[in-house]
Write an enzyme that holds these catalytic residues in place. Structure first.
Site, PDB file in Angstrom:
ATOM      1  N   ASN A   9       0.868  -1.175   0.000  1.00 32.58           N
ATOM      2  CA  ASN A   9       0.000   0.000   0.000  1.00 32.58           C
ATOM      3  C   ASN A   9       0.906   1.226   0.000  1.00 32.58           C
ATOM      4  O   ASN A   9       1.508   1.559   1.016  1.00 32.58           O
ATOM      5  CB  ASN A   9      -0.889  -0.009   1.251  1.00 32.58           C
ATOM      6  CG  ASN A   9      -1.665   1.285   1.391  1.00 32.58           C
ATOM      7  OD1 ASN A   9      -1.825   2.035   0.430  1.00 32.58           O
ATOM      8  ND2 ASN A   9      -2.148   1.560   2.592  1.00 32.58           N
ATOM      9  N   LYS A  11       0.110   4.294  -0.264  1.00 33.76           N
ATOM     10  CA  LYS A  11      -0.492   5.507   0.313  1.00 33.76           C
ATOM     11  C   LYS A  11      -0.267   6.686  -0.635  1.00 33.76           C
ATOM     12  O   LYS A  11      -0.313   6.519  -1.836  1.00 33.76           O
ATOM     13  CB  LYS A  11       0.084   5.772   1.703  1.00 33.76           C
ATOM     14  CG  LYS A  11       0.106   4.521   2.574  1.00 33.76           C
ATOM     15  CD  LYS A  11       0.372   4.815   4.012  1.00 33.76           C
ATOM     16  CE  LYS A  11       0.521   3.517   4.781  1.00 33.76           C
ATOM     17  NZ  LYS A  11       0.251   3.611   6.171  1.00 33.76           N
ATOM     18  N   HIS A  95      -9.447   1.042   4.528  1.00 27.51           N
ATOM     19  CA  HIS A  95      -8.175   1.217   5.241  1.00 27.51           C
ATOM     20  C   HIS A  95      -8.400   2.153   6.427  1.00 27.51           C
ATOM     21  O   HIS A  95      -9.178   3.095   6.344  1.00 27.51           O
ATOM     22  CB  HIS A  95      -7.120   1.788   4.292  1.00 27.51           C
ATOM     23  CG  HIS A  95      -5.751   1.766   4.883  1.00 27.51           C
ATOM     24  ND1 HIS A  95      -5.310   2.737   5.744  1.00 27.51           N
ATOM     25  CD2 HIS A  95      -4.737   0.871   4.766  1.00 27.51           C
ATOM     26  CE1 HIS A  95      -4.076   2.443   6.134  1.00 27.51           C
ATOM     27  NE2 HIS A  95      -3.704   1.319   5.551  1.00 27.51           N
ATOM     28  N   GLU A  97      -6.759   4.542   7.566  1.00 32.14           N
ATOM     29  CA  GLU A  97      -6.543   5.979   7.295  1.00 32.14           C
ATOM     30  C   GLU A  97      -7.761   6.585   6.615  1.00 32.14           C
ATOM     31  O   GLU A  97      -8.063   7.758   6.803  1.00 32.14           O
ATOM     32  CB  GLU A  97      -5.254   6.164   6.468  1.00 32.14           C
ATOM     33  CG  GLU A  97      -4.021   5.965   7.341  1.00 32.14           C
ATOM     34  CD  GLU A  97      -2.792   5.451   6.602  1.00 32.14           C
ATOM     35  OE1 GLU A  97      -2.750   5.519   5.358  1.00 32.14           O
ATOM     36  OE2 GLU A  97      -1.872   4.955   7.289  1.00 32.14           O
ATOM     37  N   GLU A 167      -5.538  -5.146  10.359  1.00 31.41           N
ATOM     38  CA  GLU A 167      -4.547  -4.101  10.587  1.00 31.41           C
ATOM     39  C   GLU A 167      -4.852  -3.390  11.906  1.00 31.41           C
ATOM     40  O   GLU A 167      -5.666  -2.453  11.927  1.00 31.41           O
ATOM     41  CB  GLU A 167      -4.567  -3.093   9.439  1.00 31.41           C
ATOM     42  CG  GLU A 167      -4.233  -3.696   8.094  1.00 31.41           C
ATOM     43  CD  GLU A 167      -3.567  -2.681   7.187  1.00 31.41           C
ATOM     44  OE1 GLU A 167      -2.459  -2.968   6.726  1.00 31.41           O
ATOM     45  OE2 GLU A 167      -4.140  -1.609   6.966  1.00 31.41           O
ATOM     46  N   GLY A 173       2.278   2.187  10.712  1.00 34.38           N
ATOM     47  CA  GLY A 173       3.223   3.290  10.586  1.00 34.38           C
ATOM     48  C   GLY A 173       3.872   3.699  11.897  1.00 34.38           C
ATOM     49  O   GLY A 173       4.501   4.753  11.981  1.00 34.38           O
ATOM     50  N   SER A 213       3.270  -2.232  10.335  1.00 36.30           N
ATOM     51  CA  SER A 213       4.726  -2.218  10.536  1.00 36.30           C
ATOM     52  C   SER A 213       5.395  -3.549  10.178  1.00 36.30           C
ATOM     53  O   SER A 213       6.308  -3.999  10.879  1.00 36.30           O
ATOM     54  CB  SER A 213       5.068  -1.789  11.964  1.00 36.30           C
ATOM     55  OG  SER A 213       4.615  -0.464  12.191  1.00 36.30           O
TER      56      SER A 213
HETATM   57  C1  PEP Z   1      -0.749   0.066   5.761  1.00 43.25           C
HETATM   58  O1  PEP Z   1      -0.687   1.166   5.245  1.00 43.25           O
HETATM   59  O2  PEP Z   1      -1.668  -0.694   5.473  1.00 43.25           O
HETATM   60  C2  PEP Z   1       0.294  -0.315   6.718  1.00 43.25           C
HETATM   61  C3  PEP Z   1       0.186  -1.476   7.319  1.00 43.25           C
HETATM   62  O3  PEP Z   1       1.315   0.578   6.925  1.00 43.25           O
HETATM   63  P1  PEP Z   1       2.736   0.265   7.645  1.00 43.25           P
HETATM   64  O4  PEP Z   1       3.256  -1.018   7.044  1.00 43.25           O
HETATM   65  O5  PEP Z   1       3.585   1.439   7.303  1.00 43.25           O
HETATM   66  O6  PEP Z   1       2.471   0.126   9.099  1.00 43.25           O
END
Ligand code: PEP
Length: 249
Positions: A9, A11, A95, A97, A167, A173, A213
């Protein structure tokens, strides 16, 4: 056995030129890798560049969101047929976000899921609890509610391609990762809720990805859990070497 799916992803990162540069470096690193499915989800603007760059390779391209209507007066939005027209095959829905900053709700996730399925896109539906919910012992309830509402009036027959990503919002992040056991426990809840909605056979085949992460250093431990069927990777997917090493865990 469920084939693992490793999805990037991106972003709001990478211009079309930067997407092309990524694929120039990344594709040779994963050439011939057929143990797992690989998907990269750039911004809408870089989809065309990514599809062209990945053509004929083992990497599929997805979008990060869709609108649920087929077309209409929805300024700034993109619908499923437009994604298919540029060659995207997957789409991330719900997601955290989008939920956190752009008013995505369980109901809009449901509408988007139905629209993606109708159009023939492979949906990656994201669910996950925030830190306060985990601390209050509400993780089970949150995951069950998010799944139940996302799957409302979706038929098992049509949802065959469904992928769910667990998630935990506190791990996205932040550098904090759920332990493989925490992720496996959450996946088991999602699988049991999916069995309620679609039946046990469907649930047994459902791929549930872990996101939050994921890095080259922790990918192997996470992917070794039987309940974890792949990863949704944000930050660590932006660098070709780092994402290739996650793919190869
Ligand atoms: C994501 O954006 O779905 C995500 C898991 O981000 P990160 O790997 O940076 O935590």
């Amino acid at each position: 056995m469920r084939t693992k799916l490793i999805a990037a992803n991106w972003k709001m990162y990478k211009t079309p030129d930067q997407a092309r540069d990524f694929f120039r470096d990344f594709l040779p690193m994963v050439q011939g890798h057929d143990r797992d499915e690989i998907v990269v989800c750039p911004t809408y603007l870089a989809l065309d560049a990514a599809v062209t760059a990945a053509k004929g390779s083992n990497v599929a391209i997805g979008a990060q969101d869709i609108h649920w209507e087929k077309d209409g007066a929805f300024t700034g939005e993109i619908c499923a047929t437009m994604l298919l027209a540029v060659g995207a095959t997957h789409v991330i829905i719900g997601h955290s976000e989008r939920r956190q900053y752009f008013g995505e709700t369980d109901d809009s996730v449901n509408l988007k899921l139905k629209s993606a399925i109708e159009a023939g896109l492979i949906p990656i539906v994201c669910v996950g609890e925030v830190l306060e919910e985990r601390a209050a012992g509400l993780t089970d309830d949150v995951l069950r509610r998010q799944c139940l509402r996302a799957f409302h009036k979706v038929s098992a027959k049509k949802a065959v391609s469904l992928v769910v990503a667990y998630e935990p919002v506190w791990a996205i992040g932040t550098g904090k990762t759920a332990t493989p056991q925490m992720a496996a426990d959450a996946h088991a809840i999602i699988r049991s809720e999916t069995a309620e909605s679609f039946g046990p056979e469907f649930a047994a085949k459902l791929r549930i990805l872990y996101g939050g992460s994921v890095k080259p250093e922790n990918a192997h431990a996470l992917m070794s859990e039987e309940e974890i069927d792949g990863a949704l990777v944000g930050g660590a997917s932006l660098d070709p070497k780092s994402f290739a090493s996650i793919v190869k865990y």
